[in-house]
Motif scaffolding. Structure first.
Motif, PDB file in Angstrom:
ATOM      1  N   ILE A 160     -76.170  -5.292 -54.314  1.00 64.29           N
ATOM      2  CA  ILE A 160     -75.034  -6.194 -54.090  1.00 64.29           C
ATOM      3  C   ILE A 160     -74.199  -6.345 -55.353  1.00 64.29           C
ATOM      4  O   ILE A 160     -72.959  -6.280 -55.318  1.00 64.29           O
ATOM      5  CB  ILE A 160     -75.536  -7.561 -53.578  1.00 64.29           C
ATOM      6  CG1 ILE A 160     -76.092  -7.428 -52.153  1.00 64.29           C
ATOM      7  CG2 ILE A 160     -74.414  -8.603 -53.605  1.00 64.29           C
ATOM      8  CD1 ILE A 160     -76.839  -8.650 -51.663  1.00 64.29           C
ATOM      9  N   ALA A 163     -72.310  -3.135 -56.008  1.00 62.63           N
ATOM     10  CA  ALA A 163     -71.150  -3.048 -55.112  1.00 62.63           C
ATOM     11  C   ALA A 163     -70.010  -3.930 -55.600  1.00 62.63           C
ATOM     12  O   ALA A 163     -68.832  -3.566 -55.472  1.00 62.63           O
ATOM     13  CB  ALA A 163     -71.561  -3.447 -53.696  1.00 62.63           C
ATOM     14  N   ALA A 164     -70.349  -5.085 -56.177  1.00 61.16           N
ATOM     15  CA  ALA A 164     -69.301  -5.970 -56.691  1.00 61.16           C
ATOM     16  C   ALA A 164     -68.533  -5.306 -57.825  1.00 61.16           C
ATOM     17  O   ALA A 164     -67.305  -5.422 -57.916  1.00 61.16           O
ATOM     18  CB  ALA A 164     -69.926  -7.287 -57.168  1.00 61.16           C
ATOM     19  N   TRP A 167     -66.283  -2.709 -56.213  1.00 60.69           N
ATOM     20  CA  TRP A 167     -65.146  -3.382 -55.557  1.00 60.69           C
ATOM     21  C   TRP A 167     -64.109  -3.815 -56.587  1.00 60.69           C
ATOM     22  O   TRP A 167     -62.905  -3.615 -56.394  1.00 60.69           O
ATOM     23  CB  TRP A 167     -65.641  -4.605 -54.781  1.00 60.69           C
ATOM     24  CG  TRP A 167     -64.518  -5.482 -54.315  1.00 60.69           C
ATOM     25  CD1 TRP A 167     -63.773  -5.330 -53.188  1.00 60.69           C
ATOM     26  CD2 TRP A 167     -63.985  -6.630 -55.000  1.00 60.69           C
ATOM     27  NE1 TRP A 167     -62.807  -6.309 -53.123  1.00 60.69           N
ATOM     28  CE2 TRP A 167     -62.918  -7.112 -54.220  1.00 60.69           C
ATOM     29  CE3 TRP A 167     -64.307  -7.284 -56.194  1.00 60.69           C
ATOM     30  CZ2 TRP A 167     -62.172  -8.231 -54.605  1.00 60.69           C
ATOM     31  CZ3 TRP A 167     -63.567  -8.389 -56.565  1.00 60.69           C
ATOM     32  CH2 TRP A 167     -62.516  -8.857 -55.780  1.00 60.69           C
ATOM     33  N   PHE A 212     -68.564 -12.140 -50.276  1.00 61.82           N
ATOM     34  CA  PHE A 212     -69.364 -11.472 -51.306  1.00 61.82           C
ATOM     35  C   PHE A 212     -70.756 -12.111 -51.269  1.00 61.82           C
ATOM     36  O   PHE A 212     -70.930 -13.228 -51.755  1.00 61.82           O
ATOM     37  CB  PHE A 212     -68.724 -11.635 -52.683  1.00 61.82           C
ATOM     38  CG  PHE A 212     -67.324 -11.104 -52.750  1.00 61.82           C
ATOM     39  CD1 PHE A 212     -67.100  -9.766 -53.001  1.00 61.82           C
ATOM     40  CD2 PHE A 212     -66.243 -11.955 -52.546  1.00 61.82           C
ATOM     41  CE1 PHE A 212     -65.810  -9.270 -53.057  1.00 61.82           C
ATOM     42  CE2 PHE A 212     -64.954 -11.464 -52.598  1.00 61.82           C
ATOM     43  CZ  PHE A 212     -64.736 -10.117 -52.854  1.00 61.82           C
ATOM     44  N   THR A 217     -78.883 -12.501 -53.075  1.00 65.60           N
ATOM     45  CA  THR A 217     -79.524 -11.847 -54.215  1.00 65.60           C
ATOM     46  C   THR A 217     -80.702 -12.645 -54.751  1.00 65.60           C
ATOM     47  O   THR A 217     -81.626 -12.057 -55.317  1.00 65.60           O
ATOM     48  CB  THR A 217     -78.513 -11.644 -55.354  1.00 65.60           C
ATOM     49  OG1 THR A 217     -78.046 -12.926 -55.818  1.00 65.60           O
ATOM     50  CG2 THR A 217     -77.316 -10.826 -54.884  1.00 65.60           C
ATOM     51  N   ALA A 245     -76.844  -7.603 -46.036  1.00 68.07           N
ATOM     52  CA  ALA A 245     -75.833  -8.054 -47.000  1.00 68.07           C
ATOM     53  C   ALA A 245     -75.447  -6.930 -47.955  1.00 68.07           C
ATOM     54  O   ALA A 245     -74.271  -6.771 -48.305  1.00 68.07           O
ATOM     55  CB  ALA A 245     -76.352  -9.260 -47.782  1.00 68.07           C
ATOM     56  N   TRP A 248     -73.153  -4.492 -46.169  1.00 68.96           N
ATOM     57  CA  TRP A 248     -71.813  -5.073 -46.056  1.00 68.96           C
ATOM     58  C   TRP A 248     -71.076  -5.015 -47.395  1.00 68.96           C
ATOM     59  O   TRP A 248     -69.896  -4.664 -47.447  1.00 68.96           O
ATOM     60  CB  TRP A 248     -71.894  -6.515 -45.574  1.00 68.96           C
ATOM     61  CG  TRP A 248     -70.659  -7.320 -45.870  1.00 68.96           C
ATOM     62  CD1 TRP A 248     -70.553  -8.366 -46.722  1.00 68.96           C
ATOM     63  CD2 TRP A 248     -69.349  -7.124 -45.321  1.00 68.96           C
ATOM     64  NE1 TRP A 248     -69.266  -8.844 -46.751  1.00 68.96           N
ATOM     65  CE2 TRP A 248     -68.496  -8.098 -45.899  1.00 68.96           C
ATOM     66  CE3 TRP A 248     -68.817  -6.226 -44.399  1.00 68.96           C
ATOM     67  CZ2 TRP A 248     -67.152  -8.196 -45.593  1.00 68.96           C
ATOM     68  CZ3 TRP A 248     -67.459  -6.317 -44.092  1.00 68.96           C
ATOM     69  CH2 TRP A 248     -66.643  -7.301 -44.670  1.00 68.96           C
ATOM     70  N   ALA A 249     -71.783  -5.342 -48.489  1.00 66.84           N
ATOM     71  CA  ALA A 249     -71.149  -5.328 -49.807  1.00 66.84           C
ATOM     72  C   ALA A 249     -70.671  -3.924 -50.166  1.00 66.84           C
ATOM     73  O   ALA A 249     -69.571  -3.747 -50.709  1.00 66.84           O
ATOM     74  CB  ALA A 249     -72.134  -5.843 -50.863  1.00 66.84           C
ATOM     75  N   TRP A 250     -71.472  -2.904 -49.849  1.00 70.68           N
ATOM     76  CA  TRP A 250     -71.072  -1.527 -50.181  1.00 70.68           C
ATOM     77  C   TRP A 250     -69.978  -1.007 -49.260  1.00 70.68           C
ATOM     78  O   TRP A 250     -69.123  -0.219 -49.684  1.00 70.68           O
ATOM     79  CB  TRP A 250     -72.287  -0.605 -50.148  1.00 70.68           C
ATOM     80  CG  TRP A 250     -72.948  -0.543 -51.487  1.00 70.68           C
ATOM     81  CD1 TRP A 250     -74.079  -1.174 -51.888  1.00 70.68           C
ATOM     82  CD2 TRP A 250     -72.467   0.165 -52.636  1.00 70.68           C
ATOM     83  NE1 TRP A 250     -74.348  -0.907 -53.210  1.00 70.68           N
ATOM     84  CE2 TRP A 250     -73.379  -0.083 -53.693  1.00 70.68           C
ATOM     85  CE3 TRP A 250     -71.369   0.986 -52.874  1.00 70.68           C
ATOM     86  CZ2 TRP A 250     -73.209   0.471 -54.964  1.00 70.68           C
ATOM     87  CZ3 TRP A 250     -71.203   1.527 -54.148  1.00 70.68           C
ATOM     88  CH2 TRP A 250     -72.109   1.277 -55.165  1.00 70.68           C
TER      89      TRP A 250
END
Length: 269
Positions: A160, A163-164, A167, A212, A217, A245, A248-250
């Motif tokens: 996660i 991925a942030a 993004w 997000f 986490t 989650a 979705w984040a990726w």
């Protein structure tokens, strides 16, 4: 080129980055020490807070060590591997990103392997110590499923946070000097992840749960491990939904990156 040759090439690049950082031993020790101090200061903030208030949002200091440790371990590793993606605005302004497009490798993979920050290993140690202390001191009714949940939480937390970073890098194709705006989500999300989500207001829950998923986490897995009831909007069984989650984040990160790469028109030099 075969995939084995591709892997060997990336390993060579990463190895050279690691050796270059270790070659200046004095600077490397200073970097490790400064990273360790940052982690210790953040952990000290948690201690000071709970030294004055016994429980916050139904969580005491022992349980908070578990939340902090899960979040810090996952974030530190993601920051070490993906954190330098926030240098993308420098590449765009200098026009050096154009060279990434000329090579036969994916632009994102080139960006990820362009550096690796070994100094953040020291911060990972702080997270591991906090996590170990939390697991040992907290009242957890251990089982095979709960042991698996700890491993799953760290792995999904890493995914996660990674991925942030991707993004945030993708958003830089559209923003002008917008790193601070995305940092509010990435680094603000990391800080939020190390706090009990039970004290978040509704806008923060919408942002860090549904948009997000930072709550997945650390806090939600910790609630499930401890057998605590979840707050409103966040039932404890969501602690097992870290893989959902992370996916979705990726999806959000790769969509933003793909659109951004196609939107980029070059440095103009």
């Amino acid at each position: 080129m075969t995939w084995q040759a591709d892997v060997a090439a990336y390993r060579a690049v990463i190895g050279s980055r690691m050796r270059s950082q270790r070659s200046h031993r004095g600077n490397f020790r200073i970097d490790l020490t400064s990273s360790l101090l940052v982690g210790l200061i953040e952990l000290a903030e948690v201690w000071v807070l709970f030294h004055n208030v016994p429980r916050i949002g139904g969580v005491g200091f022992t349980e908070m060590l578990l939340v902090f440790g899960l979040a810090d371990c996952a974030y530190s590793v993601a920051d070490m591997i993906f954190g330098h993606c926030d240098r993308l605005p420098d590449f765009i302004r200098a026009g050096t990103l154009d060279a990434f497009y000329l090579r036969p490798q994916p632009v994102l993979l080139q960006l990820i392997t362009s550096d690796i920050s070994l100094r953040r290993l020291a911060r990972t140690v702080v997270g591991l110590v906090a996590l170990t202390a939390g697991l040992c001191l907290a009242d957890i009714d251990w089982s095979v499923a709960k042991a698996a949940l700890v491993v799953l939480a760290v792995a999904c937390g890493f995914a996660i946070f990674a991925a942030a970073f991707v993004w945030a890098a993708g958003m830089q194709f559209f923003l002008i000097d917008g790193a601070e705006a995305t940092n509010a989500v990435v680094y603000g999300g990391r800080y939020a992840a190390s706090q009990p989500a039970s004290v978040w207001n509704k806008p923060l829950k919408v942002l860090f749960v549904f948009a997000f998923p930072m709550a997945f986490t650390a806090y939600l897995p910790a609630v499930q491990l401890l057998g605590l009831p979840g707050p409103s909007w966040l039932p404890s069984w969501l602690g097992w939904c870290g893989p959902v989650a992370a996916v979705w984040a990726w999806l959000l990160a790769l969509l933003t990156w793909r659109v951004g790469v196609r939107h980029y028109q070059g440095g103009g030099g």
